[in-house]
Design an enzyme around this catalytic site. Structure first.
Site, PDB file in Angstrom:
ATOM      1  N   HIS A   1     -28.324 -10.075 -10.459  1.00 28.26           N
ATOM      2  CA  HIS A   1     -29.125  -8.998  -9.880  1.00 28.26           C
ATOM      3  C   HIS A   1     -29.643  -9.415  -8.511  1.00 28.26           C
ATOM      4  CE1 HIS A   1     -32.656  -6.406  -9.347  1.00 28.26           C
ATOM      5  NE2 HIS A   1     -32.051  -5.557 -10.166  1.00 28.26           N
TER       6      HIS A   1
ATOM      7  N   ASP B   1     -31.168   1.630 -13.299  1.00 32.29           N
ATOM      8  CA  ASP B   1     -32.062   0.869 -12.423  1.00 32.29           C
ATOM      9  C   ASP B   1     -33.482   1.419 -12.482  1.00 32.29           C
ATOM     10  OD1 ASP B   1     -32.803  -1.186 -10.778  1.00 32.29           O
ATOM     11  OD2 ASP B   1     -31.594  -0.573  -9.055  1.00 32.29           O
TER      12      ASP B   1
END
Length: 364
Positions: A197, A323
């Site tokens: 990430h 997200d």
């Protein structure tokens, strides 16, 4: 105790949370995410999260919430299940190895307890400190085997100090070198994916006169995130790590951090004889993107882009994601419902690929 399953829907796998202990380190990135708001120091008398002039941040509240607003939004818009993970940078933002390990351990303990409250709707990805392979491997084993996590979350490079073991001259630690072979071996043995990430730059890279320090308007998700993380992914692919540990599985979000759109050119040069004679890896980038790497739609709700990715790396390597709370569940779901793909492909991306890759306890 019985838990009620949700109706069949999407599975979202890059969804952020923040444990109470995380309020002590989230302050720095809160100011980068929302630079117009004044921070409240974490040790202020109010004890409020950083953010707005009153010290309250709506985003921080959403990150800390697991079982109220999040579930309500999931139910309203048709999200069946979420894999939760500590928001960035987590332990990757801590330069002291012992403190980074504590951040990871505390967050994993807290998240495991949250998942236990509703395992029909939530699973977890474990945080690890990446100062060295030994600590990272030990926490990965504990989190997967004892706490029941389905994979790991790593927020790009690890902050450290110049001269520290594994660190470069800037004090950043990347995971493509021999010092992390033990970690990747552990990941392969655990047979769980690693979600790579993005993160904001380390403090020293935000000083005036530096690349990002003089250009803070391009920090974050729109530009800097994918530029930094894609460099790390290219480095991993070209390092030979996936040749040594061919069953390692890596997931990257945001439609692959732009890499699928550059694969042809990257391979075109990487496969030239002058490069093939000296490159560390046996194969080119497309090979690893079709054998070791999967991508998600997190924060990149782009139908033509998704179709291009399907064409480049295969539908079996594309997964739905939101997200949240950096993007809304509503926007992601409205977009997904309108995506024009064959029904079997939509089913694979929406949930089937995630169930298979993370070995989730859900009906296929």
């Amino acid at each position: 105790m019985s838990f009620q399953k949700a109706p069949r829907g999407t599975i979202a796998i890059e969804e952020a949370v923040l444990d109470p202990a995380g309020l002590s380190w989230i302050t720095a990135s809160a100011s980068l995410f929302n630079p117009g708001h004044r921070q409240t120091p974490p040790d202020s008398p109010s004890g409020s999260p950083p953010g707005s002039p009153t010290g309250h941040s709506h985003l921080t509240s959403l990150l800390q919430d697991v079982h109220t607003t999040r579930i309500q939004q999931m139910d309203t818009h048709g999200v069946e299940y979420m894999l939760l993970s500590l928001t960035s940078p987590g332990p990757q933002g801590e330069v002291e190895p012992a403190k980074a390990a504590t951040i990871a351990r505390e967050a994993n303990n807290w998240l495991a307890e949250q998942v236990k409250l509703n395992p029909a709707r939530f699973g977890g990805l474990a945080s690890v400190s990446m100062h060295n392979s030994t600590d990272a491997s030990a926490e990965a084993v504990r989190a997967v085997k004892e706490l029941g996590f389905f994979g790991l979350i790593i927020n790009d490079y690890q902050d450290s100090t110049p001269g520290a073991p594994n660190a470069d001259k800037e004090g950043n630690i990347y995971y493509d070198g021999e010092g992390f072979h033990e970690f990747w071996k552990t990941v392969e043995e655990l047979d769980v994916p690693v979600y790579l990430h993005p993160r904001y730059p380390a403090a020293q890279d935000l000083e005036p006169g530096t690349k990002w320090g003089d250009r803070k308007q391009i920090l974050g998700a729109a530009v800097q995130f994918h530029l930094d993380l894609s460099t790390h992914v290219y480095a991993l692919c070209s390092s030979g790590v996936f040749d040594l540990f061919p069953r390692v599985k890596v997931v990257i979000g945001h439609l692959g951090e732009g890499i699928p759109f550059n694969l042809w050119r990257a391979d075109h040069w990487y496969n030239k004889p002058v490069k093939k004679a000296t490159r560390p890896s046996k194969e080119d980038y497309t090979y690893y993107f079709t054998h070791n790497i999967s991508i998600t739609t997190s924060g990149n709700f782009n139908e033509p882009g998704l179709k291009f990715c399907i064409d480049q790396i295969g539908v079996e390597r594309c997964l739905f994601s939101i997200d949240y709370p950096y993007d809304t569940i509503a926007e992601a779901q409205y977009w997904w419902h309108g995506v024009d793909l064959p029904a079997d492909q939509k089913e694979m991306i929406a949930r089937g690929n995630a169930i298979r890759l993370f070995k989730l306890p859900l009906d296929p």
